[in-house]
Every structure is written in structure tokens, then in C-alpha cells.
Design a protein around this motif. Structure first.
Motif, PDB file in Angstrom:
ATOM      1  N   HIS A 167      34.218  51.531  48.716  1.00 42.82           N
ATOM      2  CA  HIS A 167      33.365  50.427  47.821  1.00 42.82           C
ATOM      3  C   HIS A 167      34.006  49.791  46.723  1.00 42.82           C
ATOM      4  CE1 HIS A 167      29.852  49.622  45.310  1.00 42.82           C
ATOM      5  NE2 HIS A 167      29.158  49.768  46.612  1.00 42.82           N
ATOM      6  N   ILE A 168      33.641  48.610  46.484  1.00 41.32           N
ATOM      7  CA  ILE A 168      34.056  47.711  45.603  1.00 41.32           C
ATOM      8  C   ILE A 168      34.091  48.346  44.186  1.00 41.32           C
ATOM      9  CG2 ILE A 168      32.083  46.403  44.833  1.00 41.32           C
ATOM     10  CD1 ILE A 168      33.905  44.048  44.942  1.00 41.32           C
ATOM     11  N   SER A 169      33.393  49.147  44.048  1.00 44.80           N
ATOM     12  CA  SER A 169      33.404  49.917  42.520  1.00 44.80           C
ATOM     13  C   SER A 169      34.480  50.730  42.341  1.00 44.80           C
ATOM     14  CB  SER A 169      31.921  50.745  42.517  1.00 44.80           C
ATOM     15  OG  SER A 169      31.735  51.727  43.445  1.00 44.80           O
ATOM     16  N   GLU A 170      35.235  51.096  43.245  1.00 40.00           N
ATOM     17  CA  GLU A 170      36.444  51.989  43.507  1.00 40.00           C
ATOM     18  C   GLU A 170      37.488  51.295  42.879  1.00 40.00           C
ATOM     19  OE1 GLU A 170      36.410  55.363  46.523  1.00 40.00           O
ATOM     20  OE2 GLU A 170      34.980  53.702  47.345  1.00 40.00           O
ATOM     21  N   PHE A 171      37.165  50.201  42.885  1.00 42.63           N
ATOM     22  CA  PHE A 171      38.779  49.267  42.551  1.00 42.63           C
ATOM     23  C   PHE A 171      38.915  49.277  40.981  1.00 42.63           C
ATOM     24  CE2 PHE A 171      38.013  46.749  46.680  1.00 42.63           C
ATOM     25  CZ  PHE A 171      38.232  47.907  47.397  1.00 42.63           C
ATOM     26  N   SER A 172      40.156  49.363  40.559  1.00 42.89           N
ATOM     27  CA  SER A 172      40.237  49.231  39.001  1.00 42.89           C
ATOM     28  C   SER A 172      40.431  47.699  38.635  1.00 42.89           C
ATOM     29  CB  SER A 172      41.495  49.923  38.855  1.00 42.89           C
ATOM     30  OG  SER A 172      41.423  51.226  38.845  1.00 42.89           O
ATOM     31  N   ALA A 173      40.620  47.001  39.724  1.00 44.53           N
ATOM     32  CA  ALA A 173      40.943  45.402  39.678  1.00 44.53           C
ATOM     33  C   ALA A 173      41.108  44.768  41.200  1.00 44.53           C
ATOM     34  CB  ALA A 173      42.185  45.194  39.061  1.00 44.53           C
ATOM     35  N   PHE A 174      40.621  43.555  41.148  1.00 44.26           N
ATOM     36  CA  PHE A 174      40.846  42.966  42.503  1.00 44.26           C
ATOM     37  C   PHE A 174      40.870  41.494  42.323  1.00 44.26           C
ATOM     38  CE2 PHE A 174      36.371  42.757  42.271  1.00 44.26           C
ATOM     39  CZ  PHE A 174      36.018  41.684  42.757  1.00 44.26           C
ATOM     40  N   ILE A 175      41.765  40.934  43.347  1.00 47.80           N
ATOM     41  CA  ILE A 175      41.739  39.395  43.277  1.00 47.80           C
ATOM     42  C   ILE A 175      41.104  38.869  44.562  1.00 47.80           C
ATOM     43  CG2 ILE A 175      43.652  39.148  41.905  1.00 47.80           C
ATOM     44  CD1 ILE A 175      45.375  38.788  44.163  1.00 47.80           C
ATOM     45  N   GLU A 176      40.698  37.672  44.550  1.00 49.30           N
ATOM     46  CA  GLU A 176      40.158  37.265  45.899  1.00 49.30           C
ATOM     47  C   GLU A 176      41.317  36.220  46.276  1.00 49.30           C
ATOM     48  OE1 GLU A 176      36.769  35.537  44.887  1.00 49.30           O
ATOM     49  OE2 GLU A 176      35.407  37.331  45.726  1.00 49.30           O
ATOM     50  N   CYS A 177      41.895  36.325  47.455  1.00 49.15           N
ATOM     51  CA  CYS A 177      42.871  35.552  47.791  1.00 49.15           C
ATOM     52  C   CYS A 177      43.115  35.392  49.475  1.00 49.15           C
ATOM     53  CB  CYS A 177      44.128  35.680  47.324  1.00 49.15           C
ATOM     54  SG  CYS A 177      45.662  34.755  47.512  1.00 49.15           S
ATOM     55  N   GLU A 178      42.810  34.305  49.864  1.00 44.50           N
ATOM     56  CA  GLU A 178      42.662  34.021  51.564  1.00 44.50           C
ATOM     57  C   GLU A 178      44.522  34.202  51.820  1.00 44.50           C
ATOM     58  OE1 GLU A 178      42.242  30.295  54.117  1.00 44.50           O
ATOM     59  OE2 GLU A 178      40.477  31.128  53.428  1.00 44.50           O
TER      60      GLU A 178
END
Length: 629
Positions: A167-178
Motif C-alpha cells: 500500500h502506498i501509505s507504507e512508503f516513506s517517500a516515492f517518486i514518479e518516474c517512467e
């Protein structure tokens, strides 16, 4: 936990999650988050001595470049790619050998505690769940164990089914990158690899469940499975070779006894076609390696066939798979997991498949003793079959002597004499064992043919030195009537030395063929046919004997047909046989193949002769995809 969202153009605040000396996991195989690596290099400039740990990575692997030696210390569980290999060889990177099934435990029990896991995922669905896509393997366990999950959300990552979601709530951080997933094309077929694939496929029965490793040989195996039915897949990985088999229904998982109806894997890599195939495919389920590679889970599949490769195999059956001498080359991976699981499976078959030589044929991969520094990955007690382009060596239940003779038989012919001479020094074989196994070129490149006789499966192949004990058992199975009809005298005991002499045949001169019943490693001789060359007369004497339970089923005809073909191809003038006059079935077989009676002064014996010429050729004995009907 506060969630921070980044795009590729934004900066990750690495210093808020990592310190110098932290241990960081990098996503695996085709799921390497390269944008995160670039960001860590660029934006984490004041972080040093970070331990980067991973398994195989399909990436430029820039973190292993010498220029980043102060920033990153690489610790890999699998050496993949020239850059990682060079870093290990130069001491800038470490290799940690570990079974793939047990790597996850190193993270979860804090043997190797993780400060962060850098992973690649698909975009979240409407519920906020992202998929690990084509690389679940040890990534899921690393993510669960790490203090921080830092994700690269890649819209090109497929959403795969199974236990692949975070689940996205488990991420401390994320980036969107293709990021386009790396494509790995099917290796170009070679004659040697193709032959190995053909032999390996002969070990796979309809209804079997398969594990195929990485590389040319597993892909070659898939090319010879199109006549099979109802296969299943339980494998750490799949590649393009399996896609068409699934689409055609050859792989349907119908008879799997663990996760029936599902193809079970932990990762995949190949072409975009493969990535599209697994995207939202409910028939292919991805699970962590700790689950897929767990030997007890593998063993829950009946008829499990595990095919893996090796760098070197010694004549006792020890397998070297991760090193060339002192040089670490790859890794343990899942080989031991699947060899162990398949060996514990009901009717399972662990198979090691490899070319017989290396360095353009200059070095034998079948060796009397392992290279100095080479490490055993799979022990001699685990291996059931070893396959090369020269055949299948069956090792289970064999003595060291029998194993050595089996493996010499599948070694390259130019190394066989030397291998036999080396092991005679260790008394692995007796001093009277002098003849190395020889092939019969007239049988073609496949020295073994699968044949059907009255809806039962048998194999026709040359008799060879490792059949010594089987020939003894075959001889002592004969009734007095068979012995009386077959021999013109009462033979004495079939001693070990005599049996060795009978199976040690120079097949370039004389010929000895057998029809065997083989179920896994259980082999029984059912019929034996021979001809003895008389070079001065350019002729040969023919004889055969069949086990009583199979007499009248056509085995003698099969053997005789094959021997006639061989004799004709070798340009012999004629063939003859001496048969007791009351052995009517044997006389009938010879006469069916054009043998005619000659005058003989012995009233109790008939001489039968066949004159050979091009017009009298019978059909060639050649396998059609490894099988005759």
C-alpha cells in the motif's frame, strides 16, 4: 508516518532517512529503480560507506563503478553483469553466498538489518495498492523488513497477481518516474544447446511440474515441449520461452498438486511481450522467493522436474555453479532449493544440464577433480541426472564407480580416455575397466530414442560401461529355457569382470544395443542385441536376447532393424546368425528381415545370412522429436 511525494525532477531528502554507513537494499532483476539510484548519487552527496545489497540486477549497475567506491560498498547475493563481476574480482564488492529461499530471512531476523529498501512499483490502484510487478522475489521481504521503503512509481511496471502488493501509505517517500523495463532477448540457439534441450525434454513426462532456470539451456528445453501435455510451472522465474506454451494450453497447471491451475513464480524477465503477458494475468501468480523456493513447498508438487545449469561437474556428481576456480562468477541462486525440493517430490527429477566443454571445446566441464578453488553448490548426494549434448547420465542410487562411468559417457569423446585414466588412479573403477564409452554415429546425434511398444514406453540406446550391474541382473533373470535356446553352451557365472567386458564395447567396430525400461532413475534392461565384426570377411555375427516377460512384443525386431541399418551404413558385405534349430521365434525374426538359411553341417544349428546392399535397406532408426512409435 508522513508521506512525501516526489517526481523525478524533485529531490529526495536522503539525509532524513539514511546516514553514512546505512545498509540499503536495491530492487531486483527487471525491477531496479534506476531513478532512485541516480537521485541517491546526486542528492545524497554527503552520505558515504552505504552498503548496497541486492541479488541479480538488470541495470547499468553504475553504483559498482570505481568512482563510487567511497560512497557505496556493494554486497551482492548473486553476481550478474560484467560490472558487478569486475567489482567483486577487484575487491570493491563482496559476494555473500546464500540459498535464494533464505535471503529474505537475513533481512527479517536482522542478520542484515535494512535501513531502507529502494524498490520499483506500479502506480497505485483505486484502493492505493501498488504492485511489485515483475520482481517480487526478495523485494517483498526486504520492503517489509526495512525501516524505510522508498519507491519509484513507474507507469510502465506491470501489475502482477499473487502476493505482490504494497500500500502506498507504507512508503516513506516515492517518486514518479517512467522507466522502460529492460528487455532480455531469447539467446540464439546453438547446435550443442539445442541437443541438451532435446535430451532434457526427454526427462519430462506429461503432467509434470517444471522449474526452469536462467539462460540458453532452459529456453532450449521449452522448444522441445510442444508435444507434451498438461504441464505445470512452479519456478523462481519464467521467460519468453514459456509464453507460447501457456497460450497453447501445453502448460495449463491442471495436474499440479500445489497451487493447481496457477503458474507460480517470483520474478520474470524477457521481452515486452512477456511483460505484457503477465500484466493483470490471473493465471500467473507472483510470490516471494521465501515461499516459491522453499524446498518443502516445491516438494508439494508431484512429478516436479527442476532443470538447472552448472559450470563444472566432477565424476562423483559434485556440482560447481557459482565459481570458476577461485573466481566467483554468479551465485547459488535457487539451484539448491529446487534440486532439494524436486528430490523430495513424488517422482521428482532434479536435473543439471550443461555443455560438455568450455573455451571453444578446449576444456571439459566434466572433470575427474574439481578445479582448485571451485566451490560445491550442489552436493553429489542431491543430483539425479546430468545432461550434456552427449546424453543423460543417471546418478541416483549409483555407486561412485557407476557415477563416474555414467558421467564419462556424457563427456566429450576427446576427454573420455583421459577421465577414465585419471579416476583409475583413485581406484574408482577396477583395473579391468579399460574401454571408455563410445557413441554409434549411425544412430544420429541423439544416441537414445524413446519407443512405444504395446502402449508402453521404452528407450533404445547403446549398451555402455555403466550398465555392468544391470547386465548381471538381466543375465540372472533368464530361465533355463532361455539360456538353453540363446547359448550354444551352458555359460558360467556372470562375474563382475565378465559383465564389465560385455558392456565395454568399442562401438566403432562391434555394436551393442539395448532396450531399457526407465522410470526416473530406475533402469532395467529388457533386451540386448549385438553384432561382432569379422573385419577380414567384412561381415558380422548377430545375436539378441529378450527378457522373458517381453518376448513376442517386437523388441528383437527393433534391435535387429537398428543393427541392419548400422551394418549397411558401415558398408558390411553381409550379416549372419547361428541359431539353434528349435528356437523358432528367433529364426522367424531373422527371416522377416531377409535372412536366408545356409547349409550347415551341425544338425542342431541353423546358419542364417543376410546379404547387404543399398536395395535392401530398412527404414532408418532415427528419433522424431526424441520418440519412435
Amino acid at each position: 508516518m508522513q508521506l512525501t511525494k516526489y517526481r523525478c525532477t524533485n529531490k529526495v531528502d536522503w539525509h532524513s532517512m539514511l546516514n553514512s554507513g546505512s545498509r540499503v537494499f536495491i530492487g531486483s532483476n527487471a525491477g531496479v529503480p534506476n531513478a532512485l539510484i541516480d537521485s541517491l548519487i546526486e542528492d545524497g552527496k554527503h552520505l558515504n560507506d552505504i552498503e548496497l545489497t541486492h541479488i541479480s540486477t538488470l541495470s547499468d549497475n553504475k553504483w559498482a563503478l570505481p568512482e563510487y567506491a567511497a560512497k557505496f560498498k556493494v554486497n551482492t547475493f548473486f553476481i550478474y553483469g560484467d560490472l558487478i563481476r569486475k567489482a567483486v574480482e577487484e575487491g570493491r564488492a563482496d559476494y555473500t553466498p546464500c540459498f535464494l529461499s533464505e535471503i529474505s530471512g537475513l533481512f527479517t531476523d536482522d542478520t542484515l538489518p535494512l535501513d531502507a529498501a529502494l524498490i520499483m512499483v506500479s502506480p497505485p490502484d483505486e484502493l492505493g495498492y501498488c504492485s511489485l510487478g515483475v520482481s517480487v522475489d526478495v523485494v517483498m521481504s526486504a520492503a517489509r523488513a526495512a525501516k524505510h521503503i522508498i519507491a519509484q512509481v513507474n507507469p510502465l511496471m506491470p501489475r502482477t497477481c499473487g502476493h505482490s502488493f504494497l500500500h502506498i501509505s507504507e512508503f516513506s517517500a516515492f517518486i514518479e518516474c517512467e522507466q522502460k523495463l529492460p528487455e532480455v532477448s531469447l539467446p540464439e540457439a546453438t547446435k550443442i544447446v539445442d541437443r541438451i534441450g532435446q535430451y532434457s525434454a526427454m526427462l519430462i513426462d506429461d503432467g509434470a511440474t517444471l522449474q526452469l532456470g536462467i539462460g540458453k539451456i532452459p529456453d532450449a528445453v521449452t522448444r522441445y515441449l510442444y508435444q507434451h501435455k498438461n504441464l505445470g510451472i512452479h519456478s523462481e522465474m519464467i521467460s519468453d520461452g514459456l509464453v507460447e506454451l501457456i497460450q497453447r494450453g501445453i502448460v495449463n497447471n491442471r495436474y499440479k498438486t500445489f497451487h493447481p491451475g496457477k503458474t507460480v513464480v517470483s520474478f520474470c524477465f524477457g521481452s515486452q511481450k512477456l511483460y505484457d503477458f503477465v500484466d493483470m494475468n490471473p493465471h500467473v501468480e507472483f510470490y516471494p522467493s521465501a515461499y516459491v523456493n522453499k524446498p518443502t513447498n516445491i516438494a508439494k508438487n508431484d512429478n516436479m522436474v527442476a532443470i538447472n545449469s552448472a559450470l563444472e561437474v566432477d565424476l562423483s556428481g559434485q556440482v560447481v555453479a557459482d565459481s570458476i576456480g577461485y573466481r566467483f562468477y554468479s551465485g547459488i541462486g535457487g539451484q539448491v532449493d529446487f534440486v532439494t525440493g524436486a528430490s523430495k517430490s513424488k517422482n521428482g527429477k532434479p536435473v543439471i544440464a550443461l555443455p560438455s566443454t568450455a573455451k571453444n571445446g578446449e576444456v571439459s566441464r566434466i572433470v575427474a577433480t574439481l578445479s582448485e578453488g571451485a566451490g560445491v553448490v550442489t552436493s553429489r548426494g542431491n543430483v539425479h541426472f546430468v545432461v550434456t549434448e552427449f546424453g543423460i547420465a543417471s546418478l541416483q542410487g549409483k555407486s561412485v564407480r557407476e557415477r563416474a562411468l555414467e558421467l564419462i559417457r556424457v563427456a566429450h569423446p576427446k576427454f573420455r580416455d583421459g577421465l577414465l585414466a585419471q579416476i583409475r588412479k583413485q581406484f574408482w573403477v577396477p583395473n579391468y575397466q579399460k574401454q571408455t564409452p563410445t557413441d554409434i554415429p549411425e544412430l544420429g546425434e541423439m544416441q537414445i530414442s524413446r519407443i512405444q511398444i504395446q502402449n508402453q514406453r521404452f528407450y533404445l540406446r547403446p549398451l555402455n560401461p555403466s550398465d555392468e550391474r544391470r547386465l548381471q541382473e538381466f543375465f540372472y533373470s533368464h530361465t533355463k529355457e532361455t539360456i538353453n535356446l540363446r547359448y550354444n553352451f551352458v555359460p558360467g557365472p556372470m562375474t563382475r569382470e565378465k559383465s564389465c567386458d560385455l558392456v565395454s564395447v568399442d562401438q566403432s567396430k562391434d555394436v551393442a544395443l539395448t532396450i531399457v525400461r526407465q522410470d526416473g532413475s530406475k533402469v532395467r534392461l529388457e533386451a540386448v542385441g549385438r553384432y561382432y565384426l569379422y573385419p577380414q570377411q567384412n561381415s558380422c555375427e548377430v545375436a539378441f536376447v529378450t527378457r522373458e516377460t517381453n518376448q513376442g512384443k517386437g523388441m528383437a525386431s527393433r534391435l535387429l532393424k537398428a543393427m541392419i541399418n548400422i551394418a549397411e551404413k558401415r558398408g558390411l558385405k553381409n550379416m549372419f546368425a547361428l541359431v539353434k534349430n528349435n528356437n523358432l521365434p528367433m529364426i522367424s525374426v531373422f527371416e522377416q528381415f531377409g535372412f536366408v538359411r545356409a547349409l550347415d553341417s551341425d544338425p542342431g544349428e541353423i546358419e542364417l545370412i543376410k546379404y547387404l546392399n543399398t536395395e535392401s535397406k530398412v527404414d532408418k532408426v532415427e528419433p522424431d522429436n526424441g520418440e519412435l512409435s
